[in-house]
Design a protein around this motif. Structure first.
Motif, mmCIF file in Angstrom:
data_model
loop_
_atom_site.group_PDB
_atom_site.id
_atom_site.type_symbol
_atom_site.label_atom_id
_atom_site.label_comp_id
_atom_site.label_asym_id
_atom_site.label_seq_id
_atom_site.Cartn_x
_atom_site.Cartn_y
_atom_site.Cartn_z
ATOM 1 N N LEU A 76 33.061 16.863 26.626
ATOM 2 C CA LEU A 76 33.020 15.793 25.805
ATOM 3 C C LEU A 76 32.081 14.736 25.868
ATOM 4 C CD1 LEU A 76 36.695 14.574 25.288
ATOM 5 C CD2 LEU A 76 35.591 16.092 23.665
ATOM 6 N N VAL A 77 31.312 14.647 27.090
ATOM 7 C CA VAL A 77 30.377 13.686 27.303
ATOM 8 C C VAL A 77 29.016 14.005 26.649
ATOM 9 C CG1 VAL A 77 29.069 12.615 29.043
ATOM 10 C CG2 VAL A 77 31.606 12.578 29.392
ATOM 11 N N GLU A 78 28.378 13.468 25.782
ATOM 12 C CA GLU A 78 27.151 14.019 25.349
ATOM 13 C C GLU A 78 26.310 12.775 25.286
ATOM 14 O OE1 GLU A 78 25.964 16.909 24.229
ATOM 15 O OE2 GLU A 78 27.873 18.009 24.593
ATOM 16 N N PRO A 79 25.078 12.957 25.305
ATOM 17 C CA PRO A 79 24.043 11.774 25.486
ATOM 18 C C PRO A 79 23.725 11.522 24.172
ATOM 19 C CG PRO A 79 22.708 13.968 26.020
ATOM 20 C CD PRO A 79 24.347 14.202 25.913
ATOM 21 N N ASP A 80 23.693 10.156 23.897
ATOM 22 C CA ASP A 80 23.552 9.399 22.676
ATOM 23 C C ASP A 80 22.070 9.256 22.191
ATOM 24 O OD1 ASP A 80 25.856 8.408 22.449
ATOM 25 O OD2 ASP A 80 25.661 6.413 23.557
ATOM 26 N N GLY A 81 21.151 9.704 23.017
ATOM 27 C CA GLY A 81 19.728 9.674 22.927
ATOM 28 C C GLY A 81 18.807 10.412 23.890
ATOM 29 N N PRO A 82 17.540 10.339 23.554
ATOM 30 C CA PRO A 82 16.641 10.648 25.079
ATOM 31 C C PRO A 82 16.768 9.514 26.114
ATOM 32 C CG PRO A 82 15.500 10.028 23.079
ATOM 33 C CD PRO A 82 16.699 9.856 22.582
ATOM 34 N N TRP A 83 17.167 8.391 25.722
ATOM 35 C CA TRP A 83 17.442 7.484 27.170
ATOM 36 C C TRP A 83 18.616 7.302 27.813
ATOM 37 C CZ3 TRP A 83 18.153 6.665 21.877
ATOM 38 C CH2 TRP A 83 19.283 6.478 21.534
ATOM 39 N N ASP A 84 19.527 8.415 27.380
ATOM 40 C CA ASP A 84 20.935 8.430 28.018
ATOM 41 C C ASP A 84 21.130 9.269 29.071
ATOM 42 O OD1 ASP A 84 23.541 7.403 28.481
ATOM 43 O OD2 ASP A 84 24.244 8.276 26.471
ATOM 44 N N GLN A 85 20.413 9.126 30.104
ATOM 45 C CA GLN A 85 20.420 9.725 31.289
ATOM 46 C C GLN A 85 21.981 9.815 31.995
ATOM 47 O OE1 GLN A 85 18.178 12.086 32.465
ATOM 48 N NE2 GLN A 85 19.391 12.816 33.991
ATOM 49 N N VAL A 105 24.300 12.445 30.979
ATOM 50 C CA VAL A 105 24.002 13.770 31.282
ATOM 51 C C VAL A 105 24.473 13.789 32.882
ATOM 52 C CG1 VAL A 105 22.088 15.346 31.843
ATOM 53 C CG2 VAL A 105 21.962 14.119 30.025
ATOM 54 N N THR A 106 24.078 12.848 33.577
ATOM 55 C CA THR A 106 24.820 12.976 34.938
ATOM 56 C C THR A 106 26.328 12.781 35.004
ATOM 57 O OG1 THR A 106 22.869 11.540 35.577
ATOM 58 C CG2 THR A 106 24.490 11.676 37.170
ATOM 59 N N ASN A 107 27.098 12.054 34.208
ATOM 60 C CA ASN A 107 28.303 12.045 34.123
ATOM 61 C C ASN A 107 28.935 13.424 33.580
ATOM 62 O OD1 ASN A 107 28.266 9.542 34.813
ATOM 63 N ND2 ASN A 107 28.832 8.830 32.660
ATOM 64 N N SER A 108 28.268 14.208 32.620
ATOM 65 C CA SER A 108 28.770 15.615 32.281
ATOM 66 C C SER A 108 28.637 16.280 33.388
ATOM 67 C CB SER A 108 27.815 15.984 31.260
ATOM 68 O OG SER A 108 28.152 17.317 30.846
ATOM 69 N N LYS A 109 27.548 16.366 34.212
ATOM 70 C CA LYS A 109 27.292 17.308 35.429
ATOM 71 C C LYS A 109 28.249 16.885 36.518
ATOM 72 C CE LYS A 109 22.359 18.092 34.840
ATOM 73 N NZ LYS A 109 20.920 17.785 35.374
ATOM 74 N N VAL A 110 28.424 15.599 36.704
ATOM 75 C CA VAL A 110 29.632 15.364 37.862
ATOM 76 C C VAL A 110 30.928 15.708 37.456
ATOM 77 C CG1 VAL A 110 30.916 13.470 38.696
ATOM 78 C CG2 VAL A 110 28.192 13.655 38.729
ATOM 79 N N ALA A 111 31.393 15.656 36.012
ATOM 80 C CA ALA A 111 32.772 16.285 35.692
ATOM 81 C C ALA A 111 32.654 17.604 35.889
ATOM 82 C CB ALA A 111 33.004 15.580 34.386
#
Length: 83
Positions: free
Chosen positions: A15-24, A27-33
């Motif tokens: 469910l975690v998707e970045p809002d744009g190219p600045w939303d690192q 991406v990190t939260n998705s990898k951690v989950a």
């Protein structure tokens, strides 16, 4: 109960998707989950193996932690959130 928690963590990874190219951080939260979901899947596989050997569960119960592990692994590799 552990399967529900694992499923929730893996679902959160998707469910975690970045809002744009600045939303690192997304991406990190998705990898951690995804990583936590993979660890929980491994723990659930060990518990399932113990319960199957004890005769409390049938062998098809191995499919649930395996499916969750494959799903988490796919999120970490092929379906990873990108910027």
């Amino acid at each position: 109960m552990g399967t529900l928690v694992t499923g929730y963590v893996v679902l959160t990874a998707y469910l975690v998707e970045p809002d744009g190219p600045w939303d690192q951080q997304a991406v990190t939260n998705s990898k951690v989950a995804g990583a936590i979901g993979l660890v929980f899947s491994a723990l659930m596989a060990l518990l399932t193996m113990a319960f199957v050997r004890a005769g409390w569960l049938r062998k098809w119960w191995h499919a649930i932690p395996a499916a969750l592990a494959i799903t988490a692994l796919l999120r970490l590799t092929l379906l990873a959130a990108e910027l």
